[in-house]
Design an enzyme around this catalytic site. Structure first.
Site, PDB file in Angstrom:
ATOM      1  N   TRP A 154       1.015  -1.229  -0.050  1.00 14.14           N
ATOM      2  CA  TRP A 154       0.259  -0.063   0.081  1.00 14.14           C
ATOM      3  C   TRP A 154       0.865   1.125  -0.038  1.00 14.14           C
ATOM      4  O   TRP A 154       1.750   1.380   0.955  1.00 14.14           O
ATOM      5  CB  TRP A 154      -1.048  -0.101   1.179  1.00 14.14           C
ATOM      6  CG  TRP A 154      -1.834   1.088   1.303  1.00 14.14           C
ATOM      7  CD1 TRP A 154      -2.300   1.859   0.409  1.00 14.14           C
ATOM      8  CD2 TRP A 154      -2.737   1.153   2.521  1.00 14.14           C
ATOM      9  NE1 TRP A 154      -3.315   2.555   0.881  1.00 14.14           N
ATOM     10  CE2 TRP A 154      -3.542   2.364   2.256  1.00 14.14           C
ATOM     11  CE3 TRP A 154      -2.814   0.562   3.685  1.00 14.14           C
ATOM     12  CZ2 TRP A 154      -4.552   2.785   3.098  1.00 14.14           C
ATOM     13  CZ3 TRP A 154      -3.825   1.305   4.699  1.00 14.14           C
ATOM     14  CH2 TRP A 154      -4.761   2.120   4.442  1.00 14.14           C
TER      15      TRP A 154
ATOM     16  N   ASP B 156       0.749  10.827  -4.239  1.00 12.85           N
ATOM     17  CA  ASP B 156       0.048  11.849  -3.893  1.00 12.85           C
ATOM     18  C   ASP B 156      -0.671  11.699  -2.490  1.00 12.85           C
ATOM     19  O   ASP B 156      -0.863  10.673  -1.803  1.00 12.85           O
ATOM     20  CB  ASP B 156      -0.824  12.392  -5.159  1.00 12.85           C
ATOM     21  CG  ASP B 156      -1.921  11.289  -5.393  1.00 12.85           C
ATOM     22  OD1 ASP B 156      -1.890   9.992  -4.650  1.00 12.85           O
ATOM     23  OD2 ASP B 156      -3.023  11.591  -5.779  1.00 12.85           O
TER      24      ASP B 156
ATOM     25  N   GLU C 100      -2.720   8.958  -2.075  1.00 14.68           N
ATOM     26  CA  GLU C 100      -2.107   7.607  -2.068  1.00 14.68           C
ATOM     27  C   GLU C 100      -2.376   6.746  -3.060  1.00 14.68           C
ATOM     28  O   GLU C 100      -2.367   5.437  -3.119  1.00 14.68           O
ATOM     29  CB  GLU C 100      -2.555   6.762  -0.827  1.00 14.68           C
ATOM     30  CG  GLU C 100      -2.931   7.728   0.476  1.00 14.68           C
ATOM     31  CD  GLU C 100      -2.896   6.744   1.632  1.00 14.68           C
ATOM     32  OE1 GLU C 100      -4.079   6.199   2.141  1.00 14.68           O
ATOM     33  OE2 GLU C 100      -1.942   7.042   2.550  1.00 14.68           O
TER      34      GLU C 100
ATOM     35  N   GLU D 138     -16.060   9.308   5.431  1.00 14.67           N
ATOM     36  CA  GLU D 138     -15.143   9.770   4.642  1.00 14.67           C
ATOM     37  C   GLU D 138     -15.888  10.383   3.526  1.00 14.67           C
ATOM     38  O   GLU D 138     -15.412  11.502   2.940  1.00 14.67           O
ATOM     39  CB  GLU D 138     -14.257   8.573   4.116  1.00 14.67           C
ATOM     40  CG  GLU D 138     -12.914   8.947   3.361  1.00 14.67           C
ATOM     41  CD  GLU D 138     -12.061   7.729   2.976  1.00 14.67           C
ATOM     42  OE1 GLU D 138     -12.563   6.746   2.534  1.00 14.67           O
ATOM     43  OE2 GLU D 138     -11.115   7.823   3.266  1.00 14.67           O
TER      44      GLU D 138
HETATM   45  C1  BGC Z   1      -7.019   8.935   1.796  1.00 21.13           C
HETATM   46  C2  BGC Z   1      -5.745   9.527   2.451  1.00 21.13           C
HETATM   47  C3  BGC Z   1      -6.135   9.577   4.130  1.00 21.13           C
HETATM   48  C4  BGC Z   1      -6.184   8.065   4.416  1.00 21.13           C
HETATM   49  C5  BGC Z   1      -6.490   8.045   5.767  1.00 21.13           C
HETATM   50  C6  BGC Z   1      -6.995   7.446   2.353  1.00 21.13           C
HETATM   51  O1  BGC Z   1      -8.174   6.925   1.614  1.00 21.13           O
HETATM   52  O2  BGC Z   1      -7.003   8.810   0.381  1.00 21.13           O
HETATM   53  O3  BGC Z   1      -5.471  10.816   2.098  1.00 21.13           O
HETATM   54  O4  BGC Z   1      -4.928  10.022   4.383  1.00 21.13           O
HETATM   55  O5  BGC Z   1      -7.203   7.616   3.604  1.00 21.13           O
HETATM   56  O6  BGC Z   1      -7.843   8.809   6.106  1.00 21.13           O
END
Ligand code: BGC
Length: 371
Positions: A125, A174, A177, A329
């Site tokens: 990951w 980025d 991720e 989220e």
């Molecule tokens: C997001 C990241 C975030 C992480 C934890 C990922 O899905 O793309 O920006 O830091 O989740 O919240």
């Protein structure tokens, strides 16, 4: 939150604000780390990026002890990586480019250790993301400036500033991720802001100069059609570009390139239900509207006196809260690619909820900077 500010909020916002504070405080481990999401198995780590925004939100509502604990935890976690960081800096300064999985990670266990390969997924990951280090330095600086304190660990600040000075030209992943084959505007903005903060904290002009070099590279290479773009090789707009002015102040909020970027975010990334997408083509859980990004735009709108945008963002975010007032989220109601919801649900379960970063951005939207 100072009671005067709490008093000015509507009943709905007051309730969600109090719940947001509780979720962030409950999600802070005794070590000081903020977990990304307490109920989502893949997010049982503390990300420097998410955590730094949570700390800022806690500062903004007067829970400065919580923010101090987080910053101390980061200092401790990074001290454990000192020898790896020093050897990476030597290699980079000798012109070598280490493998991405040798670089410092973007997330740590709540005890401040490195995550073990295979703990979450049986495939790597992406963990090499530089923005978190820049954001942390930037927020550490804001925290101490606001409190008028200087008890930060200057060795760690110097280490991170040297690490960013050595790595900023390398390709990293980025902030989402996902994209690791290039350079990213929001990452460079975070690095520039972090280096400036380190320079100010330490009184080191060399970091201020490096910050300016990174800023100039960003301004020279990441503008398309008069607005900022996501990557050196990616002309799309991305909502994370908001960070260039808010909070990093690489350019002011009324800078024309930035205002055109905000206009492009509104026109390209406004989802079907009124929330904001990360970028066009996103497929993570279908690529829905993100609570933290809609809040970020609402925060921007409040600071630029766009009352209409601010009220819309607030209303949309409040409507995404679950019965127990948890903010997820993202919302999957207006996704870009509906066939991509189920594969993610099978892999990782339902969308992360509550996500501490969503609650942090909501708190910043509704009151940070207000008197
Ligand atoms: C997001 C990241 C975030 C992480 C934890 C990922 O899905 O793309 O920006 O830091 O989740 O919240």
């Amino acid at each position: 939150m100072p009671s005067s500010r709490l008093f000015q909020l509507s009943a709905k916002d007051r309730e969600l604000a109090l719940r947001s504070i509780k979720i962030i405080l409950d999600g802070q481990s005794p070590s000081g780390a903020y977990v990304a999401s307490p109920n989502f198995p893949s997010y049982q780590y503390s990300w420097l990026r998410d955590g730094a925004y949570c700390a800022r939100a806690m500062d903004s509502v007067g829970n400065t002890d919580s923010a101090s604990k987080f910053h101390r935890w980061v200092e401790g976690a990074l001290l454990k990586q000192k020898s790896s960081a020093e050897s990476l800096i030597v290699s980079l300064n000798n012109g070598e480019v280490p493998e991405m999985d040798e670089m410092l990670p973007t997330r740590y266990t709540l005890d401040g250790a490195l995550e073990k390969f295979g703990e979450v997924e049986d495939f790597p990951w992406p963990n090499y993301q530089l923005d978190g280090y820049g954001i942390w330095l930037y927020e550490l600086g804001s925290h101490h400036r606001n409190l008028g304190t200087t008890d930060f660990n200057s060795d760690v600040v110097d280490l991170v500033a040297r690490y960013l000075s050595a790595t900023w030209e390398t390709k990293c992943f980025d902030c989402w991720e996902e994209i690791g084959d290039g350079h990213h505007a929001s990452t460079l903005a975070a690095i520039s802001a972090g280096l400036k903060s380190a320079g100010t904290l330490l009184g080191e002009v060399k970091y201020i100069r490096k910050s300016e070099e990174v800023r100039d590279f960003l301004l020279a290479n990441f503008v398309r059609d008069g607005r900022f773009c996501k990557g050196l090789l990616d002309d799309r707009v991305d909502s994370s570009l908001l960070c260039i002015a808010l909070p990093f102040e690489i350019v002011p909020l009324d800078n024309p390139i930035f205002t055109r970027t905000v206009a492009a975010i509104r026109s390209d990334l406004l989802g079907d239900t009124g929330g904001i997408y990360r970028y066009l083509g996103d497929t993570y859980y279908g690529g829905g509207e993100w609570i933290l990004l809609t809040s970020w735009l609402g925060w921007h709108d409040r600071l630029t006196n766009n009352q209409y945008g601010f009220e819309n963002a607030k209303e949309w975010v409040v409507n995404q809260a679950t019965e127990t007032l948890d903010l997820p989220e993202q919302s999957t109601k207006g996704v870009q690619e509906s066939t991509m919801i189920q594969p993610w649900v099978e892999r990782w379960g339902s969308v992360a909820s509550p996500l501490l970063w969503s609650h942090a951005m909501y708190l910043l939207m509704i009151q940070e900077g207000a008197n």
